[in-house]
Scaffold this motif. Structure first.
Motif, PDB file in Angstrom:
ATOM      1  N   GLY A 102     105.492  38.759 -51.490  1.00 55.26           N
ATOM      2  CA  GLY A 102     106.289  39.204 -52.628  1.00 55.26           C
ATOM      3  C   GLY A 102     106.884  38.043 -53.393  1.00 55.26           C
ATOM      4  O   GLY A 102     106.956  38.053 -54.628  1.00 55.26           O
ATOM      5  N   SER A 103     107.297  37.018 -52.661  1.00 55.36           N
ATOM      6  CA  SER A 103     107.878  35.841 -53.293  1.00 55.36           C
ATOM      7  C   SER A 103     106.852  35.086 -54.126  1.00 55.36           C
ATOM      8  O   SER A 103     107.172  34.537 -55.185  1.00 55.36           O
ATOM      9  N   VAL A 104     105.600  35.081 -53.657  1.00 53.32           N
ATOM     10  CA  VAL A 104     104.547  34.336 -54.349  1.00 53.32           C
ATOM     11  C   VAL A 104     104.071  35.057 -55.605  1.00 53.32           C
ATOM     12  O   VAL A 104     103.932  34.450 -56.673  1.00 53.32           O
ATOM     13  N   VAL A 105     103.813  36.361 -55.510  1.00 54.30           N
ATOM     14  CA  VAL A 105     103.187  37.069 -56.630  1.00 54.30           C
ATOM     15  C   VAL A 105     104.082  37.108 -57.862  1.00 54.30           C
ATOM     16  O   VAL A 105     103.595  37.239 -58.992  1.00 54.30           O
ATOM     17  N   VAL A 106     105.390  36.984 -57.674  1.00 51.11           N
ATOM     18  CA  VAL A 106     106.299  37.052 -58.809  1.00 51.11           C
ATOM     19  C   VAL A 106     106.464  35.700 -59.505  1.00 51.11           C
ATOM     20  O   VAL A 106     106.991  35.633 -60.620  1.00 51.11           O
ATOM     21  N   ARG A 107     105.982  34.613 -58.901  1.00 52.92           N
ATOM     22  CA  ARG A 107     106.265  33.277 -59.432  1.00 52.92           C
ATOM     23  C   ARG A 107     105.723  33.007 -60.835  1.00 52.92           C
ATOM     24  O   ARG A 107     106.392  32.328 -61.620  1.00 52.92           O
ATOM     25  N   PRO A 108     104.506  33.447 -61.202  1.00 51.16           N
ATOM     26  CA  PRO A 108     104.074  33.187 -62.586  1.00 51.16           C
ATOM     27  C   PRO A 108     105.033  33.761 -63.623  1.00 51.16           C
ATOM     28  O   PRO A 108     105.333  33.118 -64.630  1.00 51.16           O
ATOM     29  N   LEU A 109     105.537  34.972 -63.376  1.00 51.92           N
ATOM     30  CA  LEU A 109     106.507  35.575 -64.296  1.00 51.92           C
ATOM     31  C   LEU A 109     107.834  34.834 -64.254  1.00 51.92           C
ATOM     32  O   LEU A 109     108.451  34.569 -65.292  1.00 51.92           O
ATOM     33  N   VAL A 110     108.269  34.491 -63.050  1.00 49.26           N
ATOM     34  CA  VAL A 110     109.531  33.769 -62.894  1.00 49.26           C
ATOM     35  C   VAL A 110     109.452  32.404 -63.563  1.00 49.26           C
ATOM     36  O   VAL A 110     110.385  31.968 -64.243  1.00 49.26           O
ATOM     37  N   GLY A 111     108.313  31.726 -63.377  1.00 49.81           N
ATOM     38  CA  GLY A 111     108.161  30.392 -63.942  1.00 49.81           C
ATOM     39  C   GLY A 111     108.298  30.372 -65.450  1.00 49.81           C
ATOM     40  O   GLY A 111     108.879  29.444 -66.025  1.00 49.81           O
ATOM     41  N   THR A 112     107.772  31.387 -66.116  1.00 51.14           N
ATOM     42  CA  THR A 112     107.898  31.468 -67.569  1.00 51.14           C
ATOM     43  C   THR A 112     109.292  31.928 -67.979  1.00 51.14           C
ATOM     44  O   THR A 112     109.914  31.361 -68.877  1.00 51.14           O
ATOM     45  N   ALA A 113     109.807  32.950 -67.296  1.00 54.06           N
ATOM     46  CA  ALA A 113     111.102  33.526 -67.673  1.00 54.06           C
ATOM     47  C   ALA A 113     112.248  32.541 -67.492  1.00 54.06           C
ATOM     48  O   ALA A 113     113.183  32.504 -68.297  1.00 54.06           O
ATOM     49  N   ILE A 114     112.175  31.717 -66.457  1.00 53.03           N
ATOM     50  CA  ILE A 114     113.308  30.845 -66.160  1.00 53.03           C
ATOM     51  C   ILE A 114     113.482  29.760 -67.215  1.00 53.03           C
ATOM     52  O   ILE A 114     114.601  29.336 -67.518  1.00 53.03           O
ATOM     53  N   ASP A 115     112.379  29.291 -67.805  1.00 58.03           N
ATOM     54  CA  ASP A 115     112.484  28.298 -68.870  1.00 58.03           C
ATOM     55  C   ASP A 115     112.821  28.941 -70.211  1.00 58.03           C
ATOM     56  O   ASP A 115     113.422  28.309 -71.076  1.00 58.03           O
ATOM     57  N   LYS A 116     112.447  30.195 -70.374  1.00 58.89           N
ATOM     58  CA  LYS A 116     112.657  30.847 -71.666  1.00 58.89           C
ATOM     59  C   LYS A 116     114.002  31.557 -71.753  1.00 58.89           C
ATOM     60  O   LYS A 116     114.654  31.541 -72.801  1.00 58.89           O
TER      61      LYS A 116
END
Length: 389
Positions: free
Chosen positions: A61-75
Motif C-alpha cells: 500500500g505504501s508503494v502503490v501510492v508513491r507516484p501520486l504522492v510524489g507529484t502531489a507533495i511538490d504541487k
C-alpha cells in the motif's frame, strides 16, 4: 555567545526539525507496535507464508501510492500530505480492533495503513531536507533518523509487556494514542517547499528514466529486502527461543545513534558511495549472523553491526537521491527513495515468508543476506551523480 550554539543548530537542522522529530517518534511508535502483528496473526492461525502476505501488504500500500504522492507533495505542499497520511493511519489503527479472523478485512486495513504511512513518511522526509543545507544533508537526515531508532530501542519491551499482561487490544489502543499525539506535533510545521508550480504531465515517471538516480534507488531496494526479512519475522523467529527482540533493537539503535551523532558527516565529507558500500556490506554480514547466532550476546553483536550499517546506509542513499534531483522535484525524488525502501520491504516480506515456510526462519535469513549482496554490487558501480542543491 550563549545564543550561538542554538542559532548554529537552527541553521544546520532548520526550524522544523524539533517538531518533525517528535512527530516522527510518535508515528514510528505506532509502526513499532505493529511489528508484533505477526504474533497476533500467529494466534489467529496464520502460517509463515500467510504472515508474510499480511505483513507485506502494508508495504505494498505504501508503494502503490508513491507516484501520486510524489507529484502531489511538490504541487500542493508537504504539510497536507503529512496530515493526510496520519489521518489514514488513524483510520487503519481503528480497523485493527475489528480484525478477529484471517480474511480480506486484514488485507484492507494493512493496505490503508501502508497508504497512510507512504503519504506521511514522504512528507516528513521532504520537510527535513527542504531545511537542510546541501553540505550537511546526510548529517541532518541521519540525526532525524534517530527519531525512529529510539523507538525501536525503547518500545519492544513495552509492547511485549502489554501483549503478555493486557493483550493486543490494549496495544492497538496505545498505537492509536501515539498517532493522535503526532497530529499535535505536526501542527506547528512550517511549509517551505515549492507550492503552485506547474509540472510536466508525468513528472514522477520522468525520474525513472534518470539512470544515475536508479543506481542508489536500486541498491536500496535490494538492501531493504533484508530489512523486510528482519522486521516482519524476527518476533516469531525469536519467540520459540524465549528471547526478546529488544536485545537486537537496543543494540542496533545504540550503534545507529553513535554513527549518526558522531560520524554522520562522513557521507558529506567523503562522498555517498564510499560510505554506502561498506554500510551495505555490514548489513549483509549482520543478517547472515542473525541466521546463525546461538545466544543473546551474539544477537547483541549482530544488532550492533546491523545498526552500524543502516545508520550509514540510509542517510547516504537519501542524500544521494536528493543530490540528483532539482529542488522543485525534491518531493518526487524522496517519494522514489521511500518507495524503493518499502518496495524492498514488501518483496522481502512476501518472498521470505514462502522461503521460511519451506526451509525455516534461520535458513531464510541466510538466503536474505545473500540477496542483499546485490546492493553491494550496485553501490560499487554508483557514481557521484549530479548535485542540484
Amino acid at each position: 555567545m550563549k545564543g550561538y550554539p542554538i542559532s548554529k543548530a537552527v541553521k544546520t537542522f532548520g526550524h522544523n526539525f524539533a517538531f518533525a522529530f517528535l512527530c516522527n517518534v510518535c508515528v514510528i511508535s505506532n509502526m513499532v507496535f505493529f511489528l508484533y502483528f505477526n504474533r497476533y496473526l500467529e494466534e489467529l492461525g496464520a502460517n509463515a507464508a500467510q504472515i508474510g502476505l499480511y505483513m507485506g501488504v502494508l508495504a505494498f500500500g505504501s508503494v502503490v501510492v508513491r507516484p501520486l504522492v510524489g507529484t502531489a507533495i511538490d504541487k500542493y505542499g508537504r504539510k497536507r500530505l503529512i496530515f493526510c497520511g496520519i489521518a489514514l493511519m488513524i483510520l487503519a489503527t481503528i480497523g485493527y480492533f475489528f480484525c478477529r479472523r484471517l480474511n480480506w478485512s486484514i488485507l484492507v486495513v494493512r493496505m490503508l495503513h501502508g497508504v497512510g504511512f507512504g503519504c506521511y513518511i514522504t512528507g516528513i522526509f521532504t520537510v527535513i531536507t527542504d531545511d537542510a543545507p546541501s553540505t550537511r544533508r546526510a548529517k541532518v537526515i541521519g540525526v532525524f533518523g534517530l527519531s525512529g531508532m529510539s523507538t525501536y530501542a525503547a518500545l519492544p519491551a513495552v509492547a511485549e509487556y502489554i501483549i503478555a499482561h493486557l493483550g493486543f487490544q490494549v496495544l492497538f489502543a496505545l498505537a492509536l494514542i501515539f498517532l493522535l499525539i503526532a497530529l499535535f506535533f505536526a501542527s506547528p510545521l512550517r511549509e517551505r517547499g515549492p507550492l503552485g508550480i506547474e509540472f510536466p504531465p508525468n513528472p514522477f515517471l520522468m525520474l525513472l528514466s534518470q539512470a544515475d538516480l536508479l543506481i542508489p534507488v536500486g541498491s536500496l531496494f535490494f538492501y531493504c529486502t533484508g530489512v523486510g526479512a528482519l522486521l516482519n519475522f524476527i518476533a516469531v523467529y525469536l519467540a520459540p527461543r524465549d528471547i526478546s527482540i529488544s536485545y537486537f533493537f537496543v543494540a542496533s539503535s545504540t550503534a545507529g545513534a553513535i554513527v549518526r551523532l558522531f560520524l554522520g558527516d562522513l557521507a558529506d565529507v567523503y562522498g555517498r558511495r564510499r560510505v554506502a558500500l561498506p554500510a551495505f556490506a555490514a548489513g549483509c554480514i549482520a543478517l547472515f549472523w542473525l541466521g546463525l547466532f546461538e545466544n543473546r550476546w551474539e544477537l547483541l553483536a549482530g544488532g550492533f553491526l546491523w545498526g552500524t550499517g543502516i545508520g550509514f546506509a540510509v542517510p547516504a542513499v537519501a542524500a544521494s537521491v536528493v543530490d540528483r534531483v532539482k529542488p522543485q522535484d525534491r518531493g518526487k525524488g524522496l517519494a522514489l527513495f521511500t518507495a524503493s525502501f518499502d518496495l524492498g520491504v514488501m518483496a522481502g516480506s512476501f518472498a521470505y515468508g514462502i522461503v521460511a515456510a519451506l526451509i525455516g526462519y534461520s535458513q531464510m535469513y541466510l538466503v536474505a543476506a545473500s540477496v542483499m549482496l546485490l546492493a553491494v554490487g550496485l553501490a560499487f558501480f554508483s557514481g557521484t551523480g549530479k548535485t542540484n542543491s
